[in-house]
Every structure is written in C-alpha cells, then in structure tokens.
Design an enzyme around this catalytic site. Structure first.
Site, PDB file in Angstrom:
ATOM      1  N   THR A 135       1.414  -9.872   5.608  1.00 13.80           N
ATOM      2  CA  THR A 135       0.081 -10.079   6.176  1.00 13.80           C
ATOM      3  C   THR A 135      -0.682  -8.765   6.243  1.00 13.80           C
ATOM      4  O   THR A 135      -0.147  -7.703   5.914  1.00 13.80           O
ATOM      5  CB  THR A 135       0.184 -10.753   7.564  1.00 13.80           C
ATOM      6  N   ASN A 136      -1.951  -8.862   6.641  1.00 12.81           N
ATOM      7  CA  ASN A 136      -2.790  -7.682   6.847  1.00 12.81           C
ATOM      8  C   ASN A 136      -3.042  -7.506   8.333  1.00 12.81           C
ATOM      9  O   ASN A 136      -3.126  -8.484   9.064  1.00 12.81           O
ATOM     10  CB  ASN A 136      -4.155  -7.901   6.184  1.00 12.81           C
ATOM     11  N   ARG A 137      -3.225  -6.272   8.765  1.00 14.68           N
ATOM     12  CA  ARG A 137      -3.618  -6.043  10.152  1.00 14.68           C
ATOM     13  C   ARG A 137      -5.034  -6.564  10.345  1.00 14.68           C
ATOM     14  O   ARG A 137      -5.945  -6.171   9.627  1.00 14.68           O
ATOM     15  CB  ARG A 137      -3.665  -4.560  10.436  1.00 14.68           C
ATOM     16  N   ALA A 193      -9.429 -10.311   6.637  1.00 12.96           N
ATOM     17  CA  ALA A 193      -8.632  -9.372   5.840  1.00 12.96           C
ATOM     18  C   ALA A 193      -7.727 -10.234   4.967  1.00 12.96           C
ATOM     19  O   ALA A 193      -6.624 -10.612   5.360  1.00 12.96           O
ATOM     20  CB  ALA A 193      -7.822  -8.476   6.757  1.00 12.96           C
TER      21      ALA A 193
END
Ligand code: CTP
Length: 410
Positions: free
Chosen positions: A211-213, A277
């Site tokens: 995942t992305n922050r 994101a």
C-alpha cells in the site's frame, strides 16, 4: 474564523426527547467551530436539560418562554427568525415535526419555524415504531417537499431498550448536515464532483498487501468542502475514515477497483479530483493461499503497473491531480500536468513539517496547465480544499456549453 460555521448565526431548536442531552454536545461543537448559536428549548426539552447547560456552552441567551414579558428574550425570538442563517431542530420529536408541518405555532421553537425564511434542518429522534408511523412519514415528506433537510434518524438502540430507526444522529453527522445546509446554494450547486481518497492496497496473498502511505484526510476535506458549496459529491475511497454524510461514498481497496468506480462516477460529472495515493504497481498475481515462512528464506514478488486512472478519465471533465514529491517538486509537478493532460495539479512537498501524510494541515502549490503557480501557505486541510475548489469553480465556469444542472436534490 474559517470553516463552514465561522460567524454564522444558527438557531438550534431542541424538543422533548431524551436525545436532548446529545444536543448539548452539538451546540458546543457548533460554538467551537465559530457559529453563534441561539438555543430554543420547548417545555418538553426542559424536562430533560436545563437552559444553564446551553447558556454555559454557547455563552448566549437561551429562549424557553414566549410570553414572559419580563424577559428580553420574549421579543428576541422575532429577531432570531429574521437574522439566522439556518434553523436546526435537533432532536425533533414526532410532535414537533407534526407542528412544524401543520404550521402550528405555540412554543418558541414552532413560532420561529413558522416565522423564519431561513433554511430548515430537522433531525428526528423518536422511539422505534414511531418513525414508521404513517402520520410521521407524511409530515416528514411535507417538510422535505418544502425544502427542509431531513438529517437521519439513525438506526440502533433506543433509550427504551428497543432497536430500530429513530436515533438522533451523532454530533459529527449533525455537523456535516448543518454545513451542507448552510452551503447548499453555494457556487458548486448543480455540479457533480468526484473525489478519490486514501492509499489503495494491492493483494500479495489473502493476508498481506502493498500500500501507499495516505490517511485520506486531504481527500475527505475536499469532498466535504465541495458538499458544503452545494456540489453533489461522489467520494471513492480506500481510507479507513468514517463516511461523511450528504454524499455518495464508494468503498474500494485496489487500484483496479478504484479505476472502475472513478470512471463510472465520471460519467456525467463535472470534475475529478484525484487525491488518492494510487499504487503504481501491484503484485503480478495475488496468491490464493497465505505465503508461509517455511516456503523459502527469501521471497520475490513480481510487480506490474496498475492502470493510470487520471489518464483514462474523460477529457470533458475538469481533472485535478496530486503530486507528492520529496525533491524537485515544481519540475516534477509540471511534468505531470503535461503528461497526464491535467487542468490543475496540487504539488505537495512531503518533507515540509506538518504537511502531508496524516497531518491536519498541508502546504501545497497549485499549478495549472499554463504553468502558473499559486504557492499557498501552511493551512488546515479544509482551507487548502477551499482554495483548490475556488480554482475548480473558476475552471468550470470558464467552460462553454457546460452549465450546472438545475435543481438536483440531495
Ligand atoms: N494516479 C492515478 N492512477 C494511478 C496512479 C496515480 O490516477 N495509477 C493519480 C494520483 O491520484 C495523483 C496523480 O495521479 O493524483 C499522481 O501522479 P503519479 O504520476 O502517479 O505520481 P507518482 O506516483 O508520484 O509518480 P512518479 O512515480 O512518476 O513520481
């Protein structure tokens, strides 16, 4: 004060329900958000809460009696009806709903409801079963047809111990509806705005993801600000935040799901703001079973590109992208405007303190397709959202042949 409530005068009418205690928190939060809150209590409400409770929270007079001629508040209710930006009845009992629908005016709250031209919000609270009563439903429909915003009720446990529809909404939800009511004829009325938020997650196996922050806070602030300026909002989200009220919320996990949901929502929409994101890569194949440590000392995951959602979005929709960069902010952001053919990009230097991931504030530069820069100071995310929407509103009104749709209902 900024935000949807700063300097707005709101009458909060409280009728006789046990949920009246929750109205104290609502009055407090409205006051903290900068609203001037005039509280009107019915006799029924006085059985549950006291004027002192609300006076202490709002620092303003509380009106309980129409006919006490010794009280300066007795004439005040006429001025209130004239001067308020909104009348909010929370909690609204079945009896108060009936009175307001029929135009019966025999207490300070129902008199104000009859006398005012201000927009009306009604937040019902009643025991399970009453909400399903045909008379209550008919009166609610009457109020809705006259333009009232009906907020709730929610479903759950009642004070009586019964379960069902009839709970007063939570304070955060009431605040959302109130902000929407105040802005419903705003500059984005009749527009449909699609907003994405949160980091997508791409499955490695049934347990693990890449995942992305991203907290999703910036995207949610944009969605709420657009709602508070009258837009119809579709929020496509992979963030773990509670659903904002007054908009369509579509929950997704992966980039592929976000693509489908966003492109669906773009059909007939005016603008797309991609604050999400989105993962640029996903595992080539998600494993059907959990990866076990015993399998190998080292694990390699092949990654493939995800679809670029912004590039696929229809060209007749105003398209806004985000660029979170750790270096060469402006050069990178400008390149993205050109590459993705964007109308606007929100460039965000993630190395600035109190900006970006999880923060309540953000520091961004807006760059349009002609390369013009608007370097905003560090601001609360809601204020960043408002500045961004100023630009989106201007882009929309500059478009020929695309006028807002008249008279949509929320
Ligand atoms: N975006 C998108 N679809 C993707 C990836 C990103 O629509 N598959 C959107 C994001 O929501 C954001 C913008 O595109 O609005 C970010 O552009 P992108 O080129 O993906 O940024 P980075 O990932 O930071 O690009 P790079 O790796 O080139 O720095």
């Amino acid at each position: 004060m900024s935000g949807p409530f700063g300097g707005r005068r709101i009458a909060l009418g409280i009728s006789g329900s046990i949920a009246a205690y929750k109205a104290a928190d609502f009055a407090s939060k409205l006051t903290q958000a900068g609203a001037l809150v005039d509280v009107l209590l019915t006799k029924g409400a006085l059985e549950f809460v006291t004027p002192l409770t609300f006076r202490s929270l709002t620092h303003r007079p509380v009106i309980t009696d129409l006919f006490d001629i010794n009280s300066p508040d007795a004439v005040e209710h006429v001025a209130i009806a004239r001067d308020i930006a909104a009348l909010i009845v929370a909690p609204a009992t079945a009896q108060m709903i009936t009175k307001v629908a029929l135009g019966i005016a025999d207490d300070p709250l129902s008199v104000t409801a009859l006398a005012t031209n201000a927009p009306l919000m009604v937040a019902p609270a009643m025991d399970a079963g009453m909400w399903d009563n045909a008379a209550v439903r008919a009166h609610i429909e009457t109020l809705r047809e006259r333009g009232a915003l009906i907020a709730g009720p929610g479903r759950g446990r009642m004070a009586s111990g019964l379960h069902g529809w009839g709970r007063l909404l939570e304070t955060a939800e009431l605040l959302g509806y109130a902000a929407m009511l105040l802005g419903r004829h705003g500059d984005l009325a009749g527009r449909t705005i699609v907003v994405s938020a949160g980091g997508t997650s791409e499955a490695i196996d049934p347990v693990r993801v890449i995942t992305n922050r991203s907290s999703g806070k910036m995207g949610y602030a944009i969605a709420e600000a657009a709602r508070n300026r009258g837009a119809r909002v579709v929020l496509v989200t992979s963030a773990g935040l509670p659903d904002p009220v007054g908009m369509l919320v579509v929950r997704v996990e992966s980039a592929a799901q976000m693509r489908d949901a966003v492109l669906d929502a773009c059909d007939g929409a005016d603008a797309l703001i991609m604050a999400a994101a989105v993962a640029d890569y996903r595992p080539a194949a998600a494993r059907a079973d959990k990866v076990k440590k015993e399998e190998a000392q080292e694990l390699r995951i092949d990654l493939v590109r995800t679809p670029d959602i912004l590039s696929e979005a229809p060209r007749d929709v105003v398209r806004v992208g985000f660029a979170a960069e750790s270096r060469d902010l402006l050069a990178n952001a400008r390149a993205k405007v050109a590459k993705k053919q964007l109308d606007l990009i929100v460039a965000n230097d993630i190395t600035v303190p109190n900006a970006g991931f999880g923060a309540e504030t953000n520091k961004v530069t807006l760059i349009d397709r002609d390369g013009n820069l608007d370097d905003l100071p560090l601001l609360p995310k809601y204020d960043v959202a408002m500045r961004l929407l100023d630009r989106v509103a201007a882009l929309l009104s500059a478009r020929v042949g695309k006028r807002p749709h008249a008279g949509h209902a929320h």
